[in-house]
Design an enzyme around this catalytic site. Structure first.
Site, PDB file in Angstrom:
ATOM      1  N   LYS A  95      -6.554 -17.424 -32.794  1.00  0.00           N
ATOM      2  CA  LYS A  95      -7.075 -17.960 -34.066  1.00  0.00           C
ATOM      3  C   LYS A  95      -7.936 -19.209 -33.817  1.00  0.00           C
ATOM      4  O   LYS A  95      -9.019 -19.336 -34.364  1.00  0.00           O
ATOM      5  CB  LYS A  95      -5.919 -18.305 -35.025  1.00  0.00           C
TER       6      LYS A  95
ATOM      7  N   ARG B 220       1.434 -20.331 -43.703  1.00  0.00           N
ATOM      8  CA  ARG B 220       2.371 -19.708 -42.772  1.00  0.00           C
ATOM      9  C   ARG B 220       3.635 -19.252 -43.494  1.00  0.00           C
ATOM     10  O   ARG B 220       4.519 -18.677 -42.865  1.00  0.00           O
ATOM     11  CB  ARG B 220       2.771 -20.724 -41.703  1.00  0.00           C
TER      12      ARG B 220
ATOM     13  N   ARG C 269      -2.051 -21.222 -21.536  1.00  0.00           N
ATOM     14  CA  ARG C 269      -3.074 -21.936 -22.308  1.00  0.00           C
ATOM     15  C   ARG C 269      -3.113 -23.419 -21.930  1.00  0.00           C
ATOM     16  O   ARG C 269      -2.091 -24.030 -21.678  1.00  0.00           O
ATOM     17  CB  ARG C 269      -2.728 -21.790 -23.790  1.00  0.00           C
TER      18      ARG C 269
ATOM     19  N   ARG D 257       0.228 -27.834 -24.070  1.00  0.00           N
ATOM     20  CA  ARG D 257       0.885 -28.228 -25.315  1.00  0.00           C
ATOM     21  C   ARG D 257       2.399 -28.244 -25.134  1.00  0.00           C
ATOM     22  O   ARG D 257       2.941 -27.367 -24.470  1.00  0.00           O
ATOM     23  CB  ARG D 257       0.514 -27.247 -26.437  1.00  0.00           C
TER      24      ARG D 257
ATOM     25  N   ARG E  15       8.635 -19.451 -31.335  1.00  0.00           N
ATOM     26  CA  ARG E  15       7.553 -19.428 -32.339  1.00  0.00           C
ATOM     27  C   ARG E  15       7.229 -18.000 -32.770  1.00  0.00           C
ATOM     28  O   ARG E  15       6.853 -17.759 -33.926  1.00  0.00           O
ATOM     29  CB  ARG E  15       6.305 -20.135 -31.777  1.00  0.00           C
TER      30      ARG E  15
HETATM   31  P1  AMP Z   1      -0.554 -24.136 -34.318  1.00  0.00           P
HETATM   32  O1  AMP Z   1      -1.438 -25.083 -33.589  1.00  0.00           O
HETATM   33  O2  AMP Z   1      -1.193 -23.528 -35.526  1.00  0.00           O
HETATM   34  O3  AMP Z   1       0.074 -23.112 -33.408  1.00  0.00           O
HETATM   35  O4  AMP Z   1       0.664 -25.018 -34.903  1.00  0.00           O
HETATM   36  C1  AMP Z   1       1.521 -25.749 -34.037  1.00  0.00           C
HETATM   37  C2  AMP Z   1       2.775 -26.141 -34.764  1.00  0.00           C
HETATM   38  O5  AMP Z   1       2.447 -26.979 -35.879  1.00  0.00           O
HETATM   39  C3  AMP Z   1       3.582 -25.002 -35.375  1.00  0.00           C
HETATM   40  O6  AMP Z   1       4.432 -24.359 -34.438  1.00  0.00           O
HETATM   41  C4  AMP Z   1       4.372 -25.746 -36.457  1.00  0.00           C
HETATM   42  O7  AMP Z   1       5.407 -26.518 -35.896  1.00  0.00           O
HETATM   43  C5  AMP Z   1       3.323 -26.720 -36.978  1.00  0.00           C
HETATM   44  N1  AMP Z   1       2.508 -26.103 -38.061  1.00  0.00           N
HETATM   45  C6  AMP Z   1       1.182 -25.813 -38.023  1.00  0.00           C
HETATM   46  N2  AMP Z   1       0.782 -25.256 -39.160  1.00  0.00           N
HETATM   47  C7  AMP Z   1       1.884 -25.167 -39.944  1.00  0.00           C
HETATM   48  C8  AMP Z   1       2.122 -24.654 -41.240  1.00  0.00           C
HETATM   49  N3  AMP Z   1       1.146 -24.095 -41.971  1.00  0.00           N
HETATM   50  N4  AMP Z   1       3.396 -24.741 -41.735  1.00  0.00           N
HETATM   51  C9  AMP Z   1       4.397 -25.305 -41.029  1.00  0.00           C
HETATM   52  N5  AMP Z   1       4.244 -25.790 -39.790  1.00  0.00           N
HETATM   53  C10 AMP Z   1       3.002 -25.727 -39.239  1.00  0.00           C
END
Ligand code: AMP
Length: 211
Positions: free
Chosen positions: A13, A86, A125, A155, A166
């Site tokens: 994404k 999400r 990654r 990360r 996740r």
């Molecule tokens: P991402 O970079 O989108 O994979 O997000 C990394 C982490 O940020 C996720 O595993 C959640 O802990 C938090 N996070 C990001 N977006 C959301 C969301 N829309 N709702 C809740 N937690 C989020």
């Protein structure tokens, strides 16, 4: 135009959003990036959510909705929503916020990839600590540093344990969005196992920006 990118963490994404932002002038709304910025700046919010993110859990709907509401009011009206919504409450809140701005969701794209491939991608990654660009150690053009000169980092939630969790969190809390959007706007499925540029072309065709 508002486009939602759905899919497992690691399905690409962020990479696809980068193409659309650089080449098609979309705004990038990445709730993950927004939260990582808060953590890097050690703000009260960042400190509050740091351990939650590291473990691979979702941050509360309330907090995320507040963050997104602020950015929706500003800037460009061509947006890529990456990592938001999400959960069903987040999707309902988004609909309400866009309606108040006289806007709507135009496309929901689901980037499809197997769990095995997702785990491989997440654990290999690397992120540029300076510009945020996404790299992968298995890519043929992988180098120790980003082209901007920034150091590459892993990360904290890309460990095997956190990445596995996740995926489970996605199944429990995000997968219901497929049904939610299938029964309203409709979802376009994109094969995310193809090389990134081909996935980008498929996305452009899906949103009517390429024949
Ligand atoms: P991402 O970079 O989108 O994979 O997000 C990394 C982490 O940020 C996720 O595993 C959640 O802990 C938090 N996070 C990001 N977006 C959301 C969301 N829309 N709702 C809740 N937690 C989020």
């Amino acid at each position: 135009m508002n486009i939602i990118l759905l899919g497992y963490p690691g399905a690409g994404k962020g990479t696809q959003a980068e193409f659309l932002v650089k080449e098609q002038k979309f705004d990038h709304i990445s709730t993950g990036d927004m939260i990582r910025k808060e953590i890097a700046l050690a703000t009260p919010l960042g400190k509050e959510v740091e351990s939650c993110i590291k473990q691979g859990n979702l941050v509360s709907d309330e907090l995320i909705i507040k963050l997104v509401e602020q950015v929706l009011k500003n800037g460009n009206t061509a947006r890529i929503l990456d990592g938001f919504p999400r959960t069903i409450p987040q999707a309902q809140s988004l609909e309400k916020s866009l309606k108040a701005l006289n806007q709507k969701i135009d496309y929901v794209l689901f980037l499809e990839l197997s769990k095995e491939e997702v785990l491989k991608r997440l654990t290999s990654r690397r992120l540029c600590s300076k510009c945020g660009a996404i790299h992968n150690i298995y890519a043929s053009n992988f180098t120790e540093k980003c082209s901007c000169g920034g150091e590459l980092i892993t990360r904290s939630d890309d460990t095997l344990e956190s990445a596995t969790h996740r995926i489970e969190v996605f199944e429990e809390q995000t997968r219901p969005l497929v049904e939610f959007y299938n029964s309203s706007i409709g979802i376009t499925r994109i094969d995310a196992s193809k090389p990134a540029r081909e996935v980008n072309n498929d996305i452009l065709r899906a949103i009517g920006l390429k024949k």
